[in-house]
Design a protein around this motif. Sequence first.
Motif, PDB file in Angstrom:
ATOM      1  N   ASN A 117       0.736  -1.161  -0.018  1.00  0.00           N
ATOM      2  CA  ASN A 117      -0.009  -0.069   0.128  1.00  0.00           C
ATOM      3  C   ASN A 117       1.016   1.321  -0.099  1.00  0.00           C
ATOM      4  OD1 ASN A 117      -1.803  -2.037   0.063  1.00  0.00           O
ATOM      5  ND2 ASN A 117      -3.092  -1.013   1.984  1.00  0.00           N
ATOM      6  N   VAL A 118       2.092   1.347   0.532  1.00  0.00           N
ATOM      7  CA  VAL A 118       2.739   2.516   0.716  1.00  0.00           C
ATOM      8  C   VAL A 118       4.071   2.359  -0.257  1.00  0.00           C
ATOM      9  CG1 VAL A 118       3.908   4.130   2.152  1.00  0.00           C
ATOM     10  CG2 VAL A 118       1.951   2.895   2.984  1.00  0.00           C
ATOM     11  N   LYS A 119       5.163   1.382  -0.032  1.00  0.00           N
ATOM     12  CA  LYS A 119       6.284   1.071  -0.646  1.00  0.00           C
ATOM     13  C   LYS A 119       5.927   1.055  -2.080  1.00  0.00           C
ATOM     14  CE  LYS A 119       9.672  -1.003   1.160  1.00  0.00           C
ATOM     15  NZ  LYS A 119      10.477  -2.235   1.638  1.00  0.00           N
ATOM     16  N   ALA A 120       5.018   0.083  -2.419  1.00  0.00           N
ATOM     17  CA  ALA A 120       4.888  -0.121  -4.069  1.00  0.00           C
ATOM     18  C   ALA A 120       4.494   1.204  -4.786  1.00  0.00           C
ATOM     19  CB  ALA A 120       3.846  -1.203  -4.275  1.00  0.00           C
ATOM     20  N   PRO A 121       3.566   1.991  -4.241  1.00  0.00           N
ATOM     21  CA  PRO A 121       3.281   3.336  -5.100  1.00  0.00           C
ATOM     22  C   PRO A 121       4.008   4.256  -4.929  1.00  0.00           C
ATOM     23  CG  PRO A 121       1.771   3.027  -3.171  1.00  0.00           C
ATOM     24  CD  PRO A 121       2.518   1.814  -3.414  1.00  0.00           C
ATOM     25  N   TYR A 122       5.269   4.244  -3.777  1.00  0.00           N
ATOM     26  CA  TYR A 122       6.271   5.023  -3.603  1.00  0.00           C
ATOM     27  C   TYR A 122       7.352   4.736  -4.749  1.00  0.00           C
ATOM     28  CZ  TYR A 122      10.151   7.912  -1.564  1.00  0.00           C
ATOM     29  OH  TYR A 122      10.992   8.639  -1.244  1.00  0.00           O
ATOM     30  N   PHE A 123       7.775   3.542  -4.737  1.00  0.00           N
ATOM     31  CA  PHE A 123       8.826   3.211  -5.753  1.00  0.00           C
ATOM     32  C   PHE A 123       8.350   3.348  -7.240  1.00  0.00           C
ATOM     33  CE2 PHE A 123      10.861   1.201  -2.082  1.00  0.00           C
ATOM     34  CZ  PHE A 123      11.834   2.237  -1.857  1.00  0.00           C
ATOM     35  N   LEU A 124       7.061   3.116  -7.453  1.00  0.00           N
ATOM     36  CA  LEU A 124       6.566   3.165  -8.816  1.00  0.00           C
ATOM     37  C   LEU A 124       6.264   4.630  -9.369  1.00  0.00           C
ATOM     38  CD1 LEU A 124       5.534   1.880 -11.197  1.00  0.00           C
ATOM     39  CD2 LEU A 124       2.938   1.699 -10.344  1.00  0.00           C
ATOM     40  N   THR A 125       6.150   5.314  -8.342  1.00  0.00           N
ATOM     41  CA  THR A 125       6.129   6.891  -8.619  1.00  0.00           C
ATOM     42  C   THR A 125       7.497   7.264  -8.930  1.00  0.00           C
ATOM     43  OG1 THR A 125       4.171   7.213  -7.269  1.00  0.00           O
ATOM     44  CG2 THR A 125       5.602   9.350  -7.735  1.00  0.00           C
TER      45      THR A 125
END
Length: 256
Positions: A117-125
């Motif tokens: 929920n947090v790390k995946a969108p962070y690194f995708l962004t």
Amino acid sequence: MTKRLQGRHALVTGSTSNIGRAIAEAFAAEGAFVVVSGRDQDRGEATVAAIREQGGRAVFAPADLDGTPEASRALAATAAALAGGRIDVLVNNAGIFPPTTTATTDAATFDRVYAVNVKAPYFLTQAVVPGMLAAGGGAVVNLGSWVARLGIASSALYASTKGAVETLTRAWAAEFGPQGVRVNAVSPGVIRPPSLDPGAPQAGAALMQGTPAGAAGHPSAIAAAAVYLASDEAVFVHGTVLDVDGGRTGVAVTAA
């Protein structure tokens, strides 16, 4: 009539069902080329087929966004290649909501929820936005949640991750907005599966009692908000969390 996302290339994570699928379909209907992404190959291909049947353009990019930078970077690269070299709109929709309480949450569950929920969108962004900056602009739309701001007893872990996403939305707007990339979020309320008969009992419907809407919403309502935030109609909108929750967080309806 000009379609609002004509010529845009969009990546929508977790878009093989429910809210994510509704967003992908709405983006395609507005003229975007959509990279549908998720873990389930069959559902992904079904989503793409449905979009194409309506005259839209879409491809499927399988991905298990586990929170590692490598997984996010791999999806970013694959999506850009499938979309002709660029992504103009990123929708960070993928997320998980495990049925757990504070007392029953173990370390593995905690780490897994924060990873997705947090790390995946962070690194995708982190992986996608540089391409937008190089191209002169773009838009990121994150998915928050009403439980990030209205506490309920059964979702502390999930709510905290969505609070993080909403905070990242504002921070990214400050970081990337001056360079041409707008970042905003949609905060859904209780949303029913699209296949559910409106008259059927709805999980979580009790949570909508005392709201102006009085019932759970349809994924298409969230999709409409995402289209707006991704389009030029929202050119002056930065760092906003748009509540699409039937009035749950902002309004209390009382008997006269």
